[in-house]
Design an enzyme around this catalytic site. Structure first.
Site, mmCIF file in Angstrom:
data_model
loop_
_atom_site.group_PDB
_atom_site.id
_atom_site.type_symbol
_atom_site.label_atom_id
_atom_site.label_comp_id
_atom_site.label_asym_id
_atom_site.label_seq_id
_atom_site.Cartn_x
_atom_site.Cartn_y
_atom_site.Cartn_z
ATOM 1 N N TYR A 60 -0.790 -4.250 5.554
ATOM 2 C CA TYR A 60 -0.015 -3.699 4.461
ATOM 3 C C TYR A 60 1.702 -3.804 5.026
ATOM 4 C CZ TYR A 60 2.169 0.607 2.370
ATOM 5 O OH TYR A 60 2.514 1.754 1.454
ATOM 6 N N LYS A 95 -1.485 -6.015 1.177
ATOM 7 C CA LYS A 95 -0.541 -4.918 0.077
ATOM 8 C C LYS A 95 0.885 -5.059 0.283
ATOM 9 C CE LYS A 95 0.205 -0.208 -0.888
ATOM 10 N NZ LYS A 95 -0.110 1.231 -0.532
#
Length: 299
Positions: free
Chosen positions: A137, A165
């Site tokens: 992420y 992400k």
């Protein structure tokens, strides 16, 4: 191991607190169930919307177990396990795997600026201690660490780091990721106002708290993309973009919890130092939601 077990709209529940700043577990279960019933393709507890950094280890474990029991395998689950130290991140990742999580999400959190080598070793160590997939992420606004496309590509050489992400808000970076990555590697959008652009850049899914408030529109956007109907995708996106901008600008936990109160679901309270939206902000959110409600069921 299913290397990329997610696609579509991955919904992030909030973490509701009672007046004594204890987690309201019954309300959390209700909110998770609602996200499943509206058609979310995955559930991701303990993200930014769930105020993960504010929680104790016991609270994180309680939320993880509660969420996974409520989901009961109906959709895949992505549990946030990040911590300042590698040791604690490993601990929470192993706990999530044992509890039944489909995958875990790791963001490098730092006080001192981390080097690329330190970040890579952090992910490699966590990955070596679990067998489920990891989503790397990147969100420099919250973590203070901005992972370059080159670093993200390096992380993907770790066998079970299979997803990214991207929440930097840089659409050119998303295009770069799609161009550089193998077809078997998926990237997901975490920047709400870029939802349409990210899908156009090849995002496999959208990680978002918005389904707490406007699930029909979020899912309609993904469906339109799957149908290659750009005109419909644009129309659906334009209907929700004001809300997407608002929840980012005002803070996801505050905005989503205020919206859940306005919708009659109940958003719960906060853990200090977080405070709710003020009266003017709530009125603005109410106006935006009311406008959307008049049009949402056309799709």
């Amino acid at each position: 191991m299913n290397e990329v077990p997610f696609k579509g709209v991955i919904a992030y529940p909030v973490t509701p607190f009672d007046n004594n700043e204890n987690i309201d577990i019954p309300l959390f279960r209700k909110q998770v169930e609602r996200l499943i019933r509206v058609g979310s393709h995955g559930i991701a507890p303990l993200g930014s919307t769930g105020v993960m950094p504010y929680l104790s280890d016991d609270e994180k474990e309680s939320l993880t177990e509660t969420c996974l029991r409520q989901v009961a395998g109906r959709v895949p689950t992505l549990v946030g396990v990040s911590n300042l130290t590698t040791e604690k991140t490993v601990y929470h990742a192993q706990f999530a795997e044992k509890a039944g999580a489909t995958a875990v999400m790791v963001i490098p959190m730092s006080y001192w600026k981390l080097s690329d080598d330190e970040i890579a070793k952090h992910y490699d160590t966590v990955a070596s201690k679990i067998s489920i997939p990891i989503m790397a992420y990147n969100n420099p606004a919250t973590s203070g660490v901005d992972m370059s496309p080159a670093l993200l590509k390096r992380l993907l050489e770790i066998p079970n780091v299979t997803m990214i992400k991207e929440s930097s808000g840089d659409i050119l970076r998303m295009h770069s990721l799609r161009k550089e990555l193998d077809d078997g590697v998926a990237f997901f959008n975490g920047s709400n106002p870029l939802a349409l652009s990210a899908f156009a850049a090849g995002a496999r899914g959208w990680c978002t708290a918005a389904p707490n408030l406007i699930p029909e529109l979020n899912l309609a956007l993904y469906d339109a993309i799957q149908e290659n109907d750009l005109e419909k995708a644009q129309q659906v996106f334009y209907k929700q973009v004001d809300l997407l901008k608002f929840i980012v600008a005002k803070g996801l936990p505050r905005s989503i919890q205020a919206g859940l109160d306005l919708l009659g679901v109940g958003g719960g309270g906060f853990k200090s130092p977080l405070q709710p939206l003020d009266a003017d902000e709530i009125a603005e959110l109410d106006r935006i939601l009311s406008t959307i409600d008049n049009e949402v069921y056309q799709y």
